[in-house]
Design a protein around this motif. Structure first.
Motif, PDB file in Angstrom:
ATOM      1  N   LEU A 143       0.834  -1.200   0.000  1.00  0.00           N
ATOM      2  CA  LEU A 143       0.000   0.000   0.000  1.00  0.00           C
ATOM      3  C   LEU A 143       0.874   1.258   0.000  1.00  0.00           C
ATOM      4  O   LEU A 143       0.616   2.210  -0.748  1.00  0.00           O
ATOM      5  CB  LEU A 143      -0.918  -0.013   1.217  1.00  0.00           C
ATOM      6  CG  LEU A 143      -1.799   1.221   1.456  1.00  0.00           C
ATOM      7  CD1 LEU A 143      -2.643   1.553   0.234  1.00  0.00           C
ATOM      8  CD2 LEU A 143      -2.691   0.992   2.687  1.00  0.00           C
ATOM      9  N   PHE A 144       1.907   1.269   0.810  1.00  0.00           N
ATOM     10  CA  PHE A 144       2.820   2.419   0.863  1.00  0.00           C
ATOM     11  C   PHE A 144       3.431   2.681  -0.510  1.00  0.00           C
ATOM     12  O   PHE A 144       3.489   3.832  -0.965  1.00  0.00           O
ATOM     13  CB  PHE A 144       3.919   2.148   1.888  1.00  0.00           C
ATOM     14  CG  PHE A 144       4.919   3.258   2.046  1.00  0.00           C
ATOM     15  CD1 PHE A 144       4.698   4.298   2.940  1.00  0.00           C
ATOM     16  CD2 PHE A 144       6.093   3.265   1.306  1.00  0.00           C
ATOM     17  CE1 PHE A 144       5.614   5.329   3.088  1.00  0.00           C
ATOM     18  CE2 PHE A 144       7.017   4.291   1.447  1.00  0.00           C
ATOM     19  CZ  PHE A 144       6.782   5.320   2.337  1.00  0.00           C
ATOM     20  N   LEU A 145       3.865   1.629  -1.174  1.00  0.00           N
ATOM     21  CA  LEU A 145       4.487   1.790  -2.486  1.00  0.00           C
ATOM     22  C   LEU A 145       3.492   2.308  -3.515  1.00  0.00           C
ATOM     23  O   LEU A 145       3.853   3.101  -4.393  1.00  0.00           O
ATOM     24  CB  LEU A 145       5.078   0.449  -2.936  1.00  0.00           C
ATOM     25  CG  LEU A 145       6.275  -0.042  -2.120  1.00  0.00           C
ATOM     26  CD1 LEU A 145       6.588  -1.496  -2.469  1.00  0.00           C
ATOM     27  CD2 LEU A 145       7.505   0.831  -2.337  1.00  0.00           C
ATOM     28  N   ASP A 146       2.243   1.902  -3.408  1.00  0.00           N
ATOM     29  CA  ASP A 146       1.233   2.396  -4.335  1.00  0.00           C
ATOM     30  C   ASP A 146       0.941   3.873  -4.089  1.00  0.00           C
ATOM     31  O   ASP A 146       0.704   4.634  -5.036  1.00  0.00           O
ATOM     32  CB  ASP A 146      -0.051   1.573  -4.215  1.00  0.00           C
ATOM     33  CG  ASP A 146      -0.764   1.405  -5.556  1.00  0.00           C
ATOM     34  OD1 ASP A 146      -0.105   1.511  -6.606  1.00  0.00           O
ATOM     35  OD2 ASP A 146      -1.987   1.160  -5.547  1.00  0.00           O
ATOM     36  N   VAL A 147       0.956   4.291  -2.829  1.00  0.00           N
ATOM     37  CA  VAL A 147       0.777   5.707  -2.510  1.00  0.00           C
ATOM     38  C   VAL A 147       1.960   6.513  -3.059  1.00  0.00           C
ATOM     39  O   VAL A 147       1.779   7.603  -3.619  1.00  0.00           O
ATOM     40  CB  VAL A 147       0.611   5.918  -0.993  1.00  0.00           C
ATOM     41  CG1 VAL A 147       0.574   7.408  -0.654  1.00  0.00           C
ATOM     42  CG2 VAL A 147      -0.654   5.236  -0.487  1.00  0.00           C
ATOM     43  N   PHE A 148       3.162   5.997  -2.906  1.00  0.00           N
ATOM     44  CA  PHE A 148       4.352   6.637  -3.478  1.00  0.00           C
ATOM     45  C   PHE A 148       4.165   6.816  -4.976  1.00  0.00           C
ATOM     46  O   PHE A 148       4.369   7.921  -5.519  1.00  0.00           O
ATOM     47  CB  PHE A 148       5.570   5.757  -3.184  1.00  0.00           C
ATOM     48  CG  PHE A 148       6.913   6.331  -3.575  1.00  0.00           C
ATOM     49  CD1 PHE A 148       7.181   6.742  -4.877  1.00  0.00           C
ATOM     50  CD2 PHE A 148       7.938   6.420  -2.640  1.00  0.00           C
ATOM     51  CE1 PHE A 148       8.415   7.243  -5.243  1.00  0.00           C
ATOM     52  CE2 PHE A 148       9.186   6.927  -2.988  1.00  0.00           C
ATOM     53  CZ  PHE A 148       9.424   7.335  -4.301  1.00  0.00           C
ATOM     54  N   ARG A 149       3.776   5.735  -5.653  1.00  0.00           N
ATOM     55  CA  ARG A 149       3.592   5.780  -7.105  1.00  0.00           C
ATOM     56  C   ARG A 149       2.525   6.816  -7.476  1.00  0.00           C
ATOM     57  O   ARG A 149       2.707   7.601  -8.415  1.00  0.00           O
ATOM     58  CB  ARG A 149       3.189   4.408  -7.629  1.00  0.00           C
ATOM     59  CG  ARG A 149       3.036   4.322  -9.146  1.00  0.00           C
ATOM     60  CD  ARG A 149       2.614   2.934  -9.583  1.00  0.00           C
ATOM     61  NE  ARG A 149       3.623   1.931  -9.263  1.00  0.00           N
ATOM     62  CZ  ARG A 149       3.529   1.060  -8.260  1.00  0.00           C
ATOM     63  NH1 ARG A 149       2.467   1.074  -7.460  1.00  0.00           N
ATOM     64  NH2 ARG A 149       4.483   0.194  -8.041  1.00  0.00           N
ATOM     65  N   ALA A 150       1.416   6.830  -6.758  1.00  0.00           N
ATOM     66  CA  ALA A 150       0.345   7.784  -7.039  1.00  0.00           C
ATOM     67  C   ALA A 150       0.831   9.213  -6.863  1.00  0.00           C
ATOM     68  O   ALA A 150       0.476  10.106  -7.647  1.00  0.00           O
ATOM     69  CB  ALA A 150      -0.856   7.518  -6.136  1.00  0.00           C
ATOM     70  N   GLY A 151       1.639   9.466  -5.838  1.00  0.00           N
ATOM     71  CA  GLY A 151       2.178  10.804  -5.627  1.00  0.00           C
ATOM     72  C   GLY A 151       3.022  11.266  -6.798  1.00  0.00           C
ATOM     73  O   GLY A 151       2.926  12.419  -7.242  1.00  0.00           O
ATOM     74  N   MET A 152       3.827  10.355  -7.357  1.00  0.00           N
ATOM     75  CA  MET A 152       4.628  10.714  -8.520  1.00  0.00           C
ATOM     76  C   MET A 152       3.748  10.923  -9.747  1.00  0.00           C
ATOM     77  O   MET A 152       4.001  11.828 -10.553  1.00  0.00           O
ATOM     78  CB  MET A 152       5.671   9.636  -8.793  1.00  0.00           C
ATOM     79  CG  MET A 152       6.844   9.627  -7.815  1.00  0.00           C
ATOM     80  SD  MET A 152       7.664  11.248  -7.640  1.00  0.00           S
ATOM     81  CE  MET A 152       8.001  11.702  -9.344  1.00  0.00           C
ATOM     82  N   MET A 153       2.716  10.121  -9.917  1.00  0.00           N
ATOM     83  CA  MET A 153       1.811  10.298 -11.055  1.00  0.00           C
ATOM     84  C   MET A 153       1.120  11.664 -10.995  1.00  0.00           C
ATOM     85  O   MET A 153       0.893  12.311 -12.022  1.00  0.00           O
ATOM     86  CB  MET A 153       0.749   9.198 -11.069  1.00  0.00           C
ATOM     87  CG  MET A 153       1.269   7.782 -11.300  1.00  0.00           C
ATOM     88  SD  MET A 153       2.283   7.580 -12.791  1.00  0.00           S
ATOM     89  CE  MET A 153       3.929   7.585 -12.077  1.00  0.00           C
ATOM     90  N   MET A 154       0.790  12.097  -9.793  1.00  0.00           N
ATOM     91  CA  MET A 154       0.176  13.415  -9.634  1.00  0.00           C
ATOM     92  C   MET A 154       1.134  14.519 -10.075  1.00  0.00           C
ATOM     93  O   MET A 154       0.730  15.502 -10.711  1.00  0.00           O
ATOM     94  CB  MET A 154      -0.241  13.621  -8.177  1.00  0.00           C
ATOM     95  CG  MET A 154      -1.379  12.727  -7.735  1.00  0.00           C
ATOM     96  SD  MET A 154      -1.610  12.764  -5.936  1.00  0.00           S
ATOM     97  CE  MET A 154      -2.902  11.521  -5.755  1.00  0.00           C
ATOM     98  N   ASN A 155       2.404  14.357  -9.751  1.00  0.00           N
ATOM     99  CA  ASN A 155       3.392  15.351 -10.176  1.00  0.00           C
ATOM    100  C   ASN A 155       3.556  15.355 -11.692  1.00  0.00           C
ATOM    101  O   ASN A 155       3.605  16.421 -12.324  1.00  0.00           O
ATOM    102  CB  ASN A 155       4.739  15.074  -9.503  1.00  0.00           C
ATOM    103  CG  ASN A 155       4.721  15.386  -8.027  1.00  0.00           C
ATOM    104  OD1 ASN A 155       3.887  16.154  -7.553  1.00  0.00           O
ATOM    105  ND2 ASN A 155       5.632  14.785  -7.280  1.00  0.00           N
ATOM    106  N   PHE A 156       3.648  14.181 -12.292  1.00  0.00           N
ATOM    107  CA  PHE A 156       3.750  14.108 -13.747  1.00  0.00           C
ATOM    108  C   PHE A 156       2.531  14.740 -14.410  1.00  0.00           C
ATOM    109  O   PHE A 156       2.648  15.460 -15.408  1.00  0.00           O
ATOM    110  CB  PHE A 156       3.893  12.650 -14.199  1.00  0.00           C
ATOM    111  CG  PHE A 156       5.291  12.126 -14.174  1.00  0.00           C
ATOM    112  CD1 PHE A 156       6.262  12.640 -15.015  1.00  0.00           C
ATOM    113  CD2 PHE A 156       5.648  11.091 -13.314  1.00  0.00           C
ATOM    114  CE1 PHE A 156       7.568  12.141 -15.010  1.00  0.00           C
ATOM    115  CE2 PHE A 156       6.940  10.587 -13.288  1.00  0.00           C
ATOM    116  CZ  PHE A 156       7.909  11.105 -14.137  1.00  0.00           C
ATOM    117  N   ALA A 157       1.349  14.462 -13.855  1.00  0.00           N
ATOM    118  CA  ALA A 157       0.124  15.031 -14.424  1.00  0.00           C
ATOM    119  C   ALA A 157       0.145  16.547 -14.372  1.00  0.00           C
ATOM    120  O   ALA A 157      -0.369  17.215 -15.273  1.00  0.00           O
ATOM    121  CB  ALA A 157      -1.096  14.492 -13.672  1.00  0.00           C
TER     122      ALA A 157
END
Length: 225
Positions: free
Chosen positions: A71-85
């Motif tokens: 779950l932590f890793l998925d939150v990390f990934r989502a945070g980066m996707m938000m930045n890319f977006a």
């Protein structure tokens, strides 16, 4: 102010979208987990805390995630996707390098402010990678996510170089300039606290001030907000 869920639903670009979209229920879990990790840190957070935060059960979480680390890793990934977006429309726009740099800095700062719990997880994840705080399999995935963060930074490095070539900014070592820039842009992770009723105009003003400081660090002497 737009919610994290709203940002992901409306703005996630196809270039950086994950292979499978698990829908809103998974995002709700990540939002609750991000808040828990922000408040307690990874080590002190349990799935019971996350379940309580989203007013659900651990069973619902286990339907999507096999462990707290996953779950932590998925939150990390989502945070980066938000930045890319946040920055992708700027990367696609036709503009001088210095204007692109200012726009990228502001977009990143706004992303940090609007998705702060997720960005805290990114911050903690990078620190955990340095410390070797996860088991081998999770450590390998965390390493891959850190590479995603490096890919994100390359966009800023490229525009830094172009703006320097144009004579708009000055620095000696791009690595030092880039790290200093990100320290300034990521500052709201540490000092920003959202308030009830805080308007978008105030958020924009905070981001503009961060742009001002960041550009001055790069010896930019032109117009700023």
């Amino acid at each position: 102010m737009q919610t994290t869920t709203g940002m992901m639903a409306a703005a996630q670009p196809s270039k950086y979208r994950r292979q499978a979209d698990a829908g809103l229920s998974r995002m709700e879990i990540m939002e609750g987990a991000a808040l828990c990790f922000e408040e307690r840190g990874f080590a002190a957070t349990s799935l019971d805390h996350v379940a309580a935060r989203i007013r659900s059960t651990k069973g619902r979480i286990y339907h999507h995630y096999g462990s707290k680390a996953e779950l932590f890793l998925d939150v990390f990934r989502a945070g980066m996707m938000m930045n890319f977006a946040a920055i992708e429309p700027i990367l696609a726009a036709d503009m001088p390098a210095i204007d692109r740099l200012k726009a990228l800095v502001k977009a990143h700062v706004l992303s940090v402010i609007r998705t702060k719990p997720f960005q805290n997880v990114v911050w903690e994840g990078v620190d955990m990678l340095r410390q070797g705080a996860m088991r081998d399999r999770e450590h390998d995935e965390l390493t891959d996510l850190a590479r995603l963060r490096d890919d994100y930074a390359v966009h800023f490095q490229e525009v830094l170089d172009r703006a320097r070539e144009a004579g708009d900014i000055r620095y000696r070592t791009v690595k030092i300039a880039l790290n200093t820039l990100f320290m300034c842009m990521n500052g709201p992770i540490i000092w920003f606290t959202p308030r009830d009723g805080q308007g978008e105009d105030e958020i924009e003003a905070i981001a503009d001030e961060c742009v001002l400081y960041a550009m001055r660090l790069l010896n930019y002497a032109g117009d700023l907000p």
